[in-house]
Design a protein around this motif. Sequence first.
Motif, mmCIF file in Angstrom:
data_model
loop_
_atom_site.group_PDB
_atom_site.id
_atom_site.type_symbol
_atom_site.label_atom_id
_atom_site.label_comp_id
_atom_site.label_asym_id
_atom_site.label_seq_id
_atom_site.Cartn_x
_atom_site.Cartn_y
_atom_site.Cartn_z
ATOM 1 N N THR A 270 0.930 -1.164 -0.096
ATOM 2 C CA THR A 270 -0.088 0.090 0.012
ATOM 3 C C THR A 270 0.883 1.375 0.079
ATOM 4 O O THR A 270 0.586 2.196 -0.666
ATOM 5 N N PHE A 271 1.903 1.380 0.931
ATOM 6 C CA PHE A 271 2.652 2.524 1.044
ATOM 7 C C PHE A 271 4.124 2.451 0.315
ATOM 8 O O PHE A 271 4.740 3.609 0.475
ATOM 9 N N GLY A 272 4.548 1.341 0.105
ATOM 10 C CA GLY A 272 5.979 1.382 -0.399
ATOM 11 C C GLY A 272 7.041 0.965 0.996
ATOM 12 O O GLY A 272 6.551 0.689 1.917
ATOM 13 N N GLY A 273 8.166 0.378 0.478
ATOM 14 C CA GLY A 273 8.995 -0.214 1.487
ATOM 15 C C GLY A 273 9.635 0.803 2.546
ATOM 16 O O GLY A 273 9.796 0.542 3.693
ATOM 17 N N LEU A 274 10.036 2.155 2.082
ATOM 18 C CA LEU A 274 10.500 3.017 2.968
ATOM 19 C C LEU A 274 9.547 3.490 4.070
ATOM 20 O O LEU A 274 9.825 3.442 5.467
ATOM 21 N N LEU A 275 8.362 3.600 3.720
ATOM 22 C CA LEU A 275 7.226 4.048 4.737
ATOM 23 C C LEU A 275 6.923 2.854 5.712
ATOM 24 O O LEU A 275 6.772 2.933 6.795
ATOM 25 N N THR A 276 7.191 1.521 5.170
ATOM 26 C CA THR A 276 6.972 0.228 5.820
ATOM 27 C C THR A 276 7.747 0.238 7.019
ATOM 28 O O THR A 276 7.760 -0.144 8.167
ATOM 29 N N LEU A 277 9.265 0.291 6.559
ATOM 30 C CA LEU A 277 10.368 0.041 7.614
ATOM 31 C C LEU A 277 10.040 1.333 8.612
ATOM 32 O O LEU A 277 10.380 0.827 9.641
ATOM 33 N N PHE A 278 9.845 2.450 8.198
ATOM 34 C CA PHE A 278 9.788 3.566 9.498
ATOM 35 C C PHE A 278 8.429 3.054 10.351
ATOM 36 O O PHE A 278 8.572 3.456 11.342
#
Length: 136
Positions: free
Chosen positions: A84-92
């Motif tokens: 839904t939001f992409g990898g970077l936002l998911t890691l954050f």
Amino acid sequence: MESVMYFIFFAGILLLAVDDARRQSVPAAISDTWTIALALCSLFSNRGNFLVGICFLVAGGLFAYCTSGMGSADVLVLAASAWTFGGLLTLFALLLACLSGISYGLCIRTKRLAFIPHLLVGTLLALFLNLFLPLA
């Protein structure tokens, strides 16, 4: 398509978070159907996020299998977040969820806790902070 994915994501994670907080268990039929719906939406709207979500699914699955520290629903929520939001936002969001879970675990002094509510909190905080401090 993006707003549909956001609606599906937040409706599903809210349902899973409530269920996980109550019983520390999530029905597989609900989590699997929700995850497949988001995966298909991502496949047709943003193939980059689809591949990132697959990576989260594989890496999270291996981590959950090797450590027994996460449930399969936690891994599915991480993959759905990446779709839904992409990898970077998911890691954050994962970092914020871990901080939330650690704080909560220390306050109530338990070794086992439902993690999906913390993933919800982490995702909401990451999205809110991303409004003011864009990640990318």
